[in-house]
Design an enzyme around this catalytic site. Sequence first.
Site, PDB file in Angstrom:
ATOM      1  N   ARG A  26       0.846  -1.190   0.000  1.00  0.00           N
ATOM      2  CA  ARG A  26       0.000   0.000   0.000  1.00  0.00           C
ATOM      3  C   ARG A  26       0.886   1.247   0.000  1.00  0.00           C
ATOM      4  O   ARG A  26       2.013   1.225   0.486  1.00  0.00           O
ATOM      5  CB  ARG A  26      -0.916   0.011   1.219  1.00  0.00           C
ATOM      6  CG  ARG A  26      -1.921  -1.134   1.246  1.00  0.00           C
ATOM      7  CD  ARG A  26      -2.798  -1.064   2.493  1.00  0.00           C
ATOM      8  NE  ARG A  26      -3.787  -2.141   2.501  1.00  0.00           N
ATOM      9  CZ  ARG A  26      -3.573  -3.361   3.015  1.00  0.00           C
ATOM     10  NH1 ARG A  26      -2.387  -3.642   3.566  1.00  0.00           N
ATOM     11  NH2 ARG A  26      -4.509  -4.288   2.986  1.00  0.00           N
ATOM     12  N   LYS A  55      -2.507  -1.929   7.835  1.00  0.00           N
ATOM     13  CA  LYS A  55      -3.956  -1.736   7.923  1.00  0.00           C
ATOM     14  C   LYS A  55      -4.609  -2.801   8.782  1.00  0.00           C
ATOM     15  O   LYS A  55      -5.566  -2.532   9.506  1.00  0.00           O
ATOM     16  CB  LYS A  55      -4.556  -1.757   6.506  1.00  0.00           C
ATOM     17  CG  LYS A  55      -6.056  -1.520   6.457  1.00  0.00           C
ATOM     18  CD  LYS A  55      -6.543  -1.513   5.022  1.00  0.00           C
ATOM     19  CE  LYS A  55      -8.046  -1.266   4.948  1.00  0.00           C
ATOM     20  NZ  LYS A  55      -8.537  -1.269   3.557  1.00  0.00           N
ATOM     21  N   HIS A  64      -1.904   2.674  -5.789  1.00  0.00           N
ATOM     22  CA  HIS A  64      -2.661   1.493  -5.371  1.00  0.00           C
ATOM     23  C   HIS A  64      -2.954   0.570  -6.548  1.00  0.00           C
ATOM     24  O   HIS A  64      -3.175  -0.627  -6.369  1.00  0.00           O
ATOM     25  CB  HIS A  64      -3.967   1.938  -4.711  1.00  0.00           C
ATOM     26  CG  HIS A  64      -4.540   0.928  -3.762  1.00  0.00           C
ATOM     27  ND1 HIS A  64      -4.259   0.938  -2.418  1.00  0.00           N
ATOM     28  CD2 HIS A  64      -5.363  -0.119  -3.973  1.00  0.00           C
ATOM     29  CE1 HIS A  64      -4.899  -0.062  -1.829  1.00  0.00           C
ATOM     30  NE2 HIS A  64      -5.579  -0.720  -2.750  1.00  0.00           N
ATOM     31  N   ARG A  86      -1.252  -2.820  -7.010  1.00  0.00           N
ATOM     32  CA  ARG A  86      -1.758  -3.967  -6.251  1.00  0.00           C
ATOM     33  C   ARG A  86      -2.785  -4.734  -7.075  1.00  0.00           C
ATOM     34  O   ARG A  86      -2.782  -5.967  -7.139  1.00  0.00           O
ATOM     35  CB  ARG A  86      -2.374  -3.505  -4.929  1.00  0.00           C
ATOM     36  CG  ARG A  86      -1.347  -2.935  -3.967  1.00  0.00           C
ATOM     37  CD  ARG A  86      -1.989  -2.226  -2.778  1.00  0.00           C
ATOM     38  NE  ARG A  86      -2.828  -3.106  -1.972  1.00  0.00           N
ATOM     39  CZ  ARG A  86      -2.373  -3.987  -1.091  1.00  0.00           C
ATOM     40  NH1 ARG A  86      -1.056  -4.136  -0.925  1.00  0.00           N
ATOM     41  NH2 ARG A  86      -3.199  -4.723  -0.372  1.00  0.00           N
ATOM     42  N   HIS A 102      -4.237  -9.118   2.530  1.00  0.00           N
ATOM     43  CA  HIS A 102      -5.695  -9.139   2.513  1.00  0.00           C
ATOM     44  C   HIS A 102      -6.251 -10.265   3.373  1.00  0.00           C
ATOM     45  O   HIS A 102      -7.423 -10.263   3.703  1.00  0.00           O
ATOM     46  CB  HIS A 102      -6.225  -9.377   1.090  1.00  0.00           C
ATOM     47  CG  HIS A 102      -6.223  -8.143   0.259  1.00  0.00           C
ATOM     48  ND1 HIS A 102      -6.420  -8.167  -1.104  1.00  0.00           N
ATOM     49  CD2 HIS A 102      -6.050  -6.842   0.591  1.00  0.00           C
ATOM     50  CE1 HIS A 102      -6.372  -6.946  -1.582  1.00  0.00           C
ATOM     51  NE2 HIS A 102      -6.148  -6.120  -0.577  1.00  0.00           N
ATOM     52  N   TYR A 155       1.246 -15.884  13.422  1.00  0.00           N
ATOM     53  CA  TYR A 155       2.072 -16.624  12.465  1.00  0.00           C
ATOM     54  C   TYR A 155       1.637 -16.454  11.009  1.00  0.00           C
ATOM     55  O   TYR A 155       2.400 -16.767  10.097  1.00  0.00           O
ATOM     56  CB  TYR A 155       2.079 -18.111  12.819  1.00  0.00           C
ATOM     57  CG  TYR A 155       0.900 -18.884  12.291  1.00  0.00           C
ATOM     58  CD1 TYR A 155       1.008 -19.611  11.100  1.00  0.00           C
ATOM     59  CD2 TYR A 155      -0.319 -18.895  12.951  1.00  0.00           C
ATOM     60  CE1 TYR A 155      -0.072 -20.325  10.603  1.00  0.00           C
ATOM     61  CE2 TYR A 155      -1.396 -19.610  12.454  1.00  0.00           C
ATOM     62  CZ  TYR A 155      -1.272 -20.328  11.286  1.00  0.00           C
ATOM     63  OH  TYR A 155      -2.334 -21.020  10.796  1.00  0.00           O
TER      64      TYR A 155
END
Length: 405
Positions: free
Chosen positions: A243, A270, A332, A335, A358, A368
């Site tokens: 991002r 995020k 962006h 992505r 995501h 993890y």
Amino acid sequence: MALTDTEIRKAKAIDKAYRMSDGGGLYLWVTAAGGKLWRWAYEFDCKEKLMSFGRYPEISLAQARERHFGARKLLAARIDPMAQRKSEKTARRASSANSFQSIASEWVEHWQEGKSPRHVEYVKRRMEADILPCLGARPIAEIEAPELVALTKAIEQRGARDIAKRALETVGQVFRYAIAHGHAKRNPASEIRPRDILRSTRRVNFARIDAKELSTLLKAIEVYQGTPVTRLAIKLMALTFVRTSELIGAKWAEFDLEAARWDIPAERMKMDTPHIVPLATQAIQLLEMLHTLSGNNEWLFPGDRNTAQPMSNNTILKALERMGYKGRMTGHGFRGLASTILHEKGYAHDHIELQLAHAPRNAVSAAYNHALYLKPRAKMMQDWADFLEHTLRGEKVIPIRGHMA
């Protein structure tokens, strides 16, 4: 004789305190030090009492008479004015302790455990800016759904629909806390759904070019006439598809070039969990070049005007606009391009989603998940970098083949 403002202003201190009567037991007490206090002498249940109405000039003659008149009305109704005032103060203190602001403060202290400082600070700012000015002083148990509707729609009217929705969610959390601790019996926020009061909006994706235009874009980046730091920032974004906020906030301390990885801490993500970006050979070469430009700074991409801060989040967007991609491509957008192309080439959806940060996270798996599938993700990132290099050169692109498993 009733007092006048002129008499009161001219009253001087003498060796001892004295009174200036206004009638009906109300008088001004002038102290030896020069202070002027409003007092009222009255009798209740055969006991003499003395009530204070405040200090002159903070309390004017007209205000003192108004307070005196109200107190005499209570006395005429066989209510002790001083006892009534004490009772009202106690009620106000109780109301203040159960105000929305007081309960919200308790909720924040309870809720913030385990949350990232960045997220906590954001919620506090939104609370202070949007919620407390409307609800803060209200007793929480008296707040009704229409008040929450008015609050939510007021935020929406300034063009902040998402913030309006989150504000309503935060208010609901405060009410749940209040119910759990005996401060309220119902949650009016639960009676409202955002779609019932907020205008629906069509989702708008970030602008991005088609995959077939990628070669032209990469060539435009390569010959970009802006600052070298900005050009390298765009190239690193293309290679890592992080991002924009994650890129411009990057610090040299996050990188281990020998291990070929970039570890972004949770507070900058995020999803509020750490994220690993495997670095392809091309990314490492780019970072070594960048180090000659900004290696003596904390930030990879320091600002042009203030090197103590990272570059602006609009720098990359403006650079793309100068290249002729205004309205067609954003930072962006890399992505989306990477996701589309890698999916088309057969890479596992889980690997792509994890690399895009995501993937759904929860308290159990967050520790993890950021390192999950690290080896195949590293292979995918190297293949992606090779793909970009061949595309830039205009060579016949060697198919990159993902692993479906």
